[in-house]
Design a protein around this motif. Structure first.
Motif, PDB file in Angstrom:
ATOM      1  N   ARG A   8      54.061  56.604  35.942  1.00  7.35           N
ATOM      2  CA  ARG A   8      54.214  57.544  34.835  1.00  7.35           C
ATOM      3  C   ARG A   8      55.563  57.330  34.138  1.00  7.35           C
ATOM      4  O   ARG A   8      56.472  56.741  34.713  1.00  7.35           O
ATOM      5  N   THR A   9      55.703  57.810  32.922  1.00  4.65           N
ATOM      6  CA  THR A   9      56.984  57.815  32.227  1.00  4.65           C
ATOM      7  C   THR A   9      57.269  59.224  31.744  1.00  4.65           C
ATOM      8  O   THR A   9      56.347  60.025  31.523  1.00  4.65           O
ATOM      9  N   ASP A  10      58.567  59.539  31.601  1.00  2.00           N
ATOM     10  CA  ASP A  10      58.922  60.857  31.086  1.00  2.00           C
ATOM     11  C   ASP A  10      58.981  60.811  29.559  1.00  2.00           C
ATOM     12  O   ASP A  10      58.664  59.801  28.935  1.00  2.00           O
ATOM     13  N   GLU A  11      59.404  61.905  28.962  1.00  6.79           N
ATOM     14  CA  GLU A  11      59.393  62.006  27.499  1.00  6.79           C
ATOM     15  C   GLU A  11      60.362  61.037  26.836  1.00  6.79           C
ATOM     16  O   GLU A  11      60.271  60.775  25.633  1.00  6.79           O
ATOM     17  N   HIS A  12      61.307  60.478  27.615  1.00  6.65           N
ATOM     18  CA  HIS A  12      62.281  59.549  27.069  1.00  6.65           C
ATOM     19  C   HIS A  12      61.919  58.087  27.346  1.00  6.65           C
ATOM     20  O   HIS A  12      62.693  57.197  27.015  1.00  6.65           O
ATOM     21  N   GLY A  13      60.772  57.873  27.972  1.00  8.46           N
ATOM     22  CA  GLY A  13      60.360  56.517  28.293  1.00  8.46           C
ATOM     23  C   GLY A  13      60.905  55.978  29.604  1.00  8.46           C
ATOM     24  O   GLY A  13      60.727  54.789  29.911  1.00  8.46           O
ATOM     25  N   ASN A  14      61.564  56.828  30.392  1.00 10.22           N
ATOM     26  CA  ASN A  14      62.050  56.407  31.705  1.00 10.22           C
ATOM     27  C   ASN A  14      60.890  56.359  32.693  1.00 10.22           C
ATOM     28  O   ASN A  14      60.127  57.331  32.782  1.00 10.22           O
ATOM     29  N   PRO A  15      60.719  55.268  33.444  1.00  5.19           N
ATOM     30  CA  PRO A  15      59.698  55.271  34.493  1.00  5.19           C
ATOM     31  C   PRO A  15      59.968  56.385  35.503  1.00  5.19           C
ATOM     32  O   PRO A  15      61.110  56.607  35.911  1.00  5.19           O
ATOM     33  N   VAL A  16      58.929  57.107  35.869  1.00  4.73           N
ATOM     34  CA  VAL A  16      59.048  58.197  36.841  1.00  4.73           C
ATOM     35  C   VAL A  16      58.631  57.659  38.208  1.00  4.73           C
ATOM     36  O   VAL A  16      57.485  57.232  38.382  1.00  4.73           O
ATOM     37  N   PRO A  17      59.543  57.635  39.182  1.00  5.15           N
ATOM     38  CA  PRO A  17      59.180  57.067  40.489  1.00  5.15           C
ATOM     39  C   PRO A  17      58.151  57.907  41.225  1.00  5.15           C
ATOM     40  O   PRO A  17      58.051  59.117  41.022  1.00  5.15           O
ATOM     41  N   ALA A  18      57.383  57.252  42.065  1.00  5.32           N
ATOM     42  CA  ALA A  18      56.444  57.963  42.931  1.00  5.32           C
ATOM     43  C   ALA A  18      57.204  58.963  43.788  1.00  5.32           C
ATOM     44  O   ALA A  18      58.356  58.734  44.175  1.00  5.32           O
ATOM     45  N   ARG A  19      56.582  60.072  44.121  1.00  6.12           N
ATOM     46  CA  ARG A  19      57.289  61.178  44.772  1.00  6.12           C
ATOM     47  C   ARG A  19      57.459  60.991  46.281  1.00  6.12           C
ATOM     48  O   ARG A  19      58.430  61.489  46.858  1.00  6.12           O
ATOM     49  N   HIS A  20      56.553  60.288  46.920  1.00  7.18           N
ATOM     50  CA  HIS A  20      56.580  60.179  48.387  1.00  7.18           C
ATOM     51  C   HIS A  20      56.693  58.715  48.809  1.00  7.18           C
ATOM     52  O   HIS A  20      56.031  57.844  48.241  1.00  7.18           O
ATOM     53  N   HIS A  21      57.517  58.457  49.838  1.00  2.33           N
ATOM     54  CA  HIS A  21      57.808  57.090  50.255  1.00  2.33           C
ATOM     55  C   HIS A  21      57.832  56.983  51.778  1.00  2.33           C
ATOM     56  O   HIS A  21      58.315  57.879  52.469  1.00  2.33           O
ATOM     57  N   VAL A  22      57.335  55.857  52.266  1.00  2.31           N
ATOM     58  CA  VAL A  22      57.422  55.515  53.687  1.00  2.31           C
ATOM     59  C   VAL A  22      57.893  54.065  53.793  1.00  2.31           C
ATOM     60  O   VAL A  22      57.395  53.190  53.083  1.00  2.31           O
ATOM     61  N   LEU A  23      58.863  53.835  54.666  1.00  8.99           N
ATOM     62  CA  LEU A  23      59.375  52.495  54.955  1.00  8.99           C
ATOM     63  C   LEU A  23      58.982  52.134  56.376  1.00  8.99           C
ATOM     64  O   LEU A  23      59.262  52.898  57.316  1.00  8.99           O
ATOM     65  N   LEU A  24      58.341  50.983  56.546  1.00  8.99           N
ATOM     66  CA  LEU A  24      57.895  50.530  57.862  1.00  8.99           C
ATOM     67  C   LEU A  24      58.604  49.225  58.191  1.00  8.99           C
ATOM     68  O   LEU A  24      58.407  48.218  57.496  1.00  8.99           O
ATOM     69  N   LEU A  25      59.434  49.227  59.223  1.00  9.67           N
ATOM     70  CA  LEU A  25      60.129  48.028  59.665  1.00  9.67           C
ATOM     71  C   LEU A  25      59.429  47.504  60.911  1.00  9.67           C
ATOM     72  O   LEU A  25      59.182  48.266  61.858  1.00  9.67           O
ATOM     73  N   ALA A  26      59.099  46.219  60.917  1.00  4.42           N
ATOM     74  CA  ALA A  26      58.296  45.667  62.010  1.00  4.42           C
ATOM     75  C   ALA A  26      58.725  44.252  62.337  1.00  4.42           C
ATOM     76  O   ALA A  26      59.308  43.547  61.513  1.00  4.42           O
TER      77      ALA A  26
END
Length: 435
Positions: free
Chosen positions: A70-88
């Motif tokens: 998504r982008t906001d009203e100024h054209g900035n990309p809106v990052p995804a709200r939830h994140h998981v990092l898996l180190l293996a």
């Protein structure tokens, strides 16, 4: 879900469920999102996107996320709200077996077929550390700048992440990042309504799992974590320190961080740091004006350029427009403070463009506030140059600026962990050979 005598809000419950993980966390997410669990439950919602079946619809770059966000009203990309990092770690010794390479690619491809490649579905990358490439006899291609992680300031003493690979899962839906992890590791029979037939189970061993979030309102809902003054984090702040980041004009483009030549052309490098934040000092020691000066610049504070969390700034933090990058030494001597963004602007490339594409997010892992600072750049040296600019060594002990005090936000962040990774192009994302 409840916390003592208080009932958690929907967003708090989703964040807590991601941090919890496992079947319990996933069930809580699916229940809130109106999705079915394997054990039954509510009917499937009609707004959860199906997967991307055609490979032709997928980008050749793993890090091609902006077009699918998504982008906001100024054209900035809106990052995804939830994140998981898996180190293996890969379970075998020496070079990866071709069979394991095929198994991993089948699993990653099945994820794409299960979830739409977009922030409302699932975005993910798979990166590989210098330690991974050490298992091969031949060296990593010279076209890739991927040194071992290192301390980058005299006051740093971070631990270094050395697992073979890092999988970054991101979605606006908390259930997607939880479900995708379990699907990858063979812990589910179905995901997003599709049968799970391909996994990386048996090829890797999970070493660590980290979680986080970014978005207006999410940090404020966690002011009950140790070290956060009650009610201090603005209600609409996307990060704990109370200001917006990720302005389009202050970010490198996906094109500019892409490796141009060699066997990994179309890929990029990724840096990941865990930064712990000292919010009690940030909010109780400093006034609003001081926080603006330290985050942006003394000019931003004096001219009241930042309203609220900074939405009024549009698509730029205004460091270039105000010329404050050229006044770092003068501000140190005359104002007794230099800004974080002001210092970073000095690390831009010869064309005046930022070197890093930041995709970091907040965390309360281990019950402490922090930032999983994740950046993409063509080579790790671009990150090092930017971090050196952040250190502000040339203005330490000038005027009222110290090594850390009044030197941007250095006084309030501590680097706990650090790791470097190569994100190959999508065609080579599964246990790549060094060249």
């Amino acid at each position: 879900m409840t916390d003592g005598d208080r009932t958690l809000t929907r967003r708090e419950t989703l964040r807590a469920a991601v941090a919890l993980g496992g079947s319990t966390g996933l069930a809580a997410c699916l229940d809130l999102e109106g999705q079915p669990t394997e054990a039954g439950g509510t009917d499937r919602g009609t707004d959860r996107p199906a997967g991307t079946e055609s490979e032709a619809e997928l980008p050749s770059r793993q890090h091609a996320w902006n077009e699918f966000s998504r982008t906001d009203e100024h054209g900035n990309p809106v990052p995804a709200r939830h994140h998981v990092l898996l180190l293996a770690d890969y379970v075998g010794d020496g070079p990866v077996d071709d069979g394991d390479r095929t198994q991993a690619e089948n699993a990653f491809r099945e994820l794409e077929e299960t979830y739409r490649w977009e922030s409302d579905g699932l975005l993910f990358t798979v990166g590989y550390s210098p330690a991974y490439f050490d298992r091969y006899d031949e060296p990593l291609s010279e076209s890739v700048d991927l040194p071992q992680p290192a301390a980058l300031a005299p006051f740093e003493d971070p631990s270094f992440d050395t697992p073979d690979l890092l999988v970054h899962l991101a979605s606006d839906r908390a259930s997607a990042v939880l479900e995708a992890k379990q699907a990858l590791f063979g812990e589910l029979e179905t995901a997003n309504g599709s049968e799970v037939t391909e996994t990386i189970d048996g090829t890797v061993e999970l070493v660590d799992r980290r979680t986080g979030f970014i978005g207006a309102g999410l940090p404020a809902e966690h002011d009950d974590v140790d070290g956060v003054p009650d009610g201090a984090v603005p209600e609409d702040a996307p990060l704990f320190m109370g200001f917006k980041s990720g302005f389009r004009q202050n970010q490198a483009t996906e094109d500019s961080v892409t490796i141009a030549e060699g066997p990994f052309a179309g890929g990029t490098t990724q840096h990941l740091s865990l930064l712990r934040t000292e919010l009690d000092q940030w909010y109780n020691q400093d006034s609003r004006e001081q926080r603006v000066a330290k985050m942006f610049s003394a000019t931003h504070a004096a001219e009241t350029l930042v309203e609220g969390v900074g939405d009024n700034l549009g698509d730029s933090s205004l460091v270039a427009e105000t010329g404050v990058a050229d006044r770092v030494e003068d501000d140190a001597f005359e104002k007794g403070v230099v800004g974080h963004a002001q210092k970073l602007a000095r690390a831009r490339d010869e064309g005046g463009d930022p070197r890093l594409l930041r995709r970091d997010f907040a965390t309360v892992d281990d019950g402490q506030t922090g930032v999983h600072f994740l950046s993409l750049q063509e080579g790790i040296m671009d990150f090092i140059r930017t971090r050196n600019a952040m250190n502000g060594d040339d203005v330490a002990n000038v005027g009222g600026v110290g090594t850390k005090n009044n030197n941007g936000i250095l006084q309030y962040v501590t680097t706990v962990r650090r790791g470097n990774y190569l994100l190959p192009p999508r065609s080579k994302r599964s246990f790549p050979r060094p060249s």
